[in-house]
Design a protein around this motif. Structure first.
Motif, PDB file in Angstrom:
ATOM      1  N   ALA A   5       0.816  -1.205   0.000  1.00 17.95           N
ATOM      2  CA  ALA A   5       0.000   0.000   0.000  1.00 17.95           C
ATOM      3  C   ALA A   5       0.854   1.260   0.000  1.00 17.95           C
ATOM      4  O   ALA A   5       0.490   2.255  -0.639  1.00 17.95           O
ATOM      5  CB  ALA A   5      -0.940  -0.003   1.199  1.00 17.95           C
ATOM      6  N   PHE A   6       1.978   1.239   0.679  1.00 20.03           N
ATOM      7  CA  PHE A   6       2.838   2.424   0.724  1.00 20.03           C
ATOM      8  C   PHE A   6       3.213   2.889  -0.679  1.00 20.03           C
ATOM      9  O   PHE A   6       3.103   4.062  -1.011  1.00 20.03           O
ATOM     10  CB  PHE A   6       4.115   2.136   1.518  1.00 20.03           C
ATOM     11  N   THR A   7       3.656   1.948  -1.491  1.00 16.37           N
ATOM     12  CA  THR A   7       4.053   2.272  -2.857  1.00 16.37           C
ATOM     13  C   THR A   7       2.880   2.855  -3.636  1.00 16.37           C
ATOM     14  O   THR A   7       3.017   3.852  -4.345  1.00 16.37           O
ATOM     15  CB  THR A   7       4.568   1.018  -3.562  1.00 16.37           C
TER      16      THR A   7
ATOM     17  N   VAL B   8       8.251   9.618   0.345  1.00 15.14           N
ATOM     18  CA  VAL B   8       9.436   9.188   1.082  1.00 15.14           C
ATOM     19  C   VAL B   8       9.224   7.811   1.702  1.00 15.14           C
ATOM     20  O   VAL B   8      10.118   6.967   1.695  1.00 15.14           O
ATOM     21  CB  VAL B   8       9.782  10.222   2.165  1.00 15.14           C
ATOM     22  N   LEU B   9       8.043   7.578   2.223  1.00 18.33           N
ATOM     23  CA  LEU B   9       7.756   6.315   2.902  1.00 18.33           C
ATOM     24  C   LEU B   9       7.587   5.158   1.936  1.00 18.33           C
ATOM     25  O   LEU B   9       7.545   4.000   2.355  1.00 18.33           O
ATOM     26  CB  LEU B   9       6.497   6.454   3.752  1.00 18.33           C
ATOM     27  N   ALA B  10       7.484   5.449   0.659  1.00 17.59           N
ATOM     28  CA  ALA B  10       7.303   4.363  -0.305  1.00 17.59           C
ATOM     29  C   ALA B  10       8.523   3.450  -0.325  1.00 17.59           C
ATOM     30  O   ALA B  10       8.409   2.270  -0.645  1.00 17.59           O
ATOM     31  CB  ALA B  10       7.026   4.936  -1.692  1.00 17.59           C
ATOM     32  N   GLU B  11       9.681   3.976   0.004  1.00 20.79           N
ATOM     33  CA  GLU B  11      10.906   3.179   0.025  1.00 20.79           C
ATOM     34  C   GLU B  11      11.006   2.350   1.296  1.00 20.79           C
ATOM     35  O   GLU B  11      11.118   2.894   2.382  1.00 20.79           O
ATOM     36  CB  GLU B  11      12.132   4.099  -0.034  1.00 20.79           C
ATOM     37  N   PRO B  12      11.030   1.015   1.165  1.00 23.07           N
ATOM     38  CA  PRO B  12      11.122   0.150   2.351  1.00 23.07           C
ATOM     39  C   PRO B  12      12.359   0.448   3.200  1.00 23.07           C
ATOM     40  O   PRO B  12      12.278   0.445   4.424  1.00 23.07           O
ATOM     41  CB  PRO B  12      11.192  -1.260   1.759  1.00 23.07           C
ATOM     42  N   SER B  13      13.476   0.722   2.545  1.00 25.51           N
ATOM     43  CA  SER B  13      14.703   0.995   3.301  1.00 25.51           C
ATOM     44  C   SER B  13      14.522   2.210   4.197  1.00 25.51           C
ATOM     45  O   SER B  13      15.020   2.240   5.320  1.00 25.51           O
ATOM     46  CB  SER B  13      15.862   1.235   2.347  1.00 25.51           C
ATOM     47  N   ARG B  14      13.817   3.203   3.686  1.00 28.48           N
ATOM     48  CA  ARG B  14      13.628   4.404   4.500  1.00 28.48           C
ATOM     49  C   ARG B  14      12.714   4.129   5.677  1.00 28.48           C
ATOM     50  O   ARG B  14      12.905   4.675   6.770  1.00 28.48           O
ATOM     51  CB  ARG B  14      13.098   5.538   3.624  1.00 28.48           C
TER      52      ARG B  14
END
Lengths: 102, 102
Positions: A5-7, B8-14
């Motif tokens: 969902a984040f993506t 910004v939150l779309a990136e799992p690493s972040r």
DNA sequence: CAGGCATATAACTGGTAAGGCATATTGCGA
DNA sequence: TCGCAATATGCCTTACCAGTTATATGCCTG
């Protein structure tokens, strides 16, 4: 539910689509009018949203009626949980501070 | 705060970086060890997080100590609000249903 | 069953972002 | 001030994604 969902939510247009569907389910054409985007663009976003489980659709004659499914959003909310308690903690501290000033 | 928190939150690493900083502030090197990424990669993610206001940093000798700032997450939480009430509404309905079954 | 609507998909393009390596910067200690 | 340690930045390559145009699919109506 291939992508998380984040993506999916990173795209502003997709959040707008969800925001509109949240108030009322609607057809693709209605979304096109409401968002001022081309029909293929809307259809593609809907595809992504569907793959992520964020929307479902039912067929009504030639139309496809889309509606929100909030289930995948719970993952986002769960991730957010600890952080939310951080800022409420800050708020509490602020309140205590203000109280102590009286 | 050039970019919004959603992006910004779309990136799992972040998200992983934030999750670690949430428990304890730490230096870049500690993050590198913890996440198993290259140092430049971590520094770049921290840059993005800083630009979005999600972390702040202070200098301690040669180290930079990063810590979370939750303020921008409130925008995410606010957006999520109406949806959260949707699933709590569903839960309420389920509870009523289960109650009626007894 | 032909033609028209509504929607989906394909192929292409431009922009953008992440990761790698190499290098610049900054602060400190000897 | 020299050199080292910690971090930041540049450059390059690769991959992906959003949007467009053109076309395919599905379904209803006359």
């Amino acid at each position: 539910m291939t992508v998380d969902a984040f993506t999916v939510l990173a795209e502003p247009s997709r959040r707008r689509i969800l925001d509109r569907l949240r108030r009322a389910e609607s057809s693709v054409g209605e979304l096109v009018d409401a968002l001022g985007m081309s029909q293929p663009a809307v259809s593609k976003h809907l595809r992504v949203l569907r793959d992520a489980g964020l929307v479902t659709c039912r067929t009504a004659a030639q139309r496809r009626i889309y509606r929100v499914d909030v289930a995948p959003l719970r993952a986002v909310d769960d991730w957010l949980g600890p952080y939310r308690s951080m800022w409420t903690a800050h708020l509490d501290a602020l309140e205590r501070h203000l109280d102590s000033q009286e």
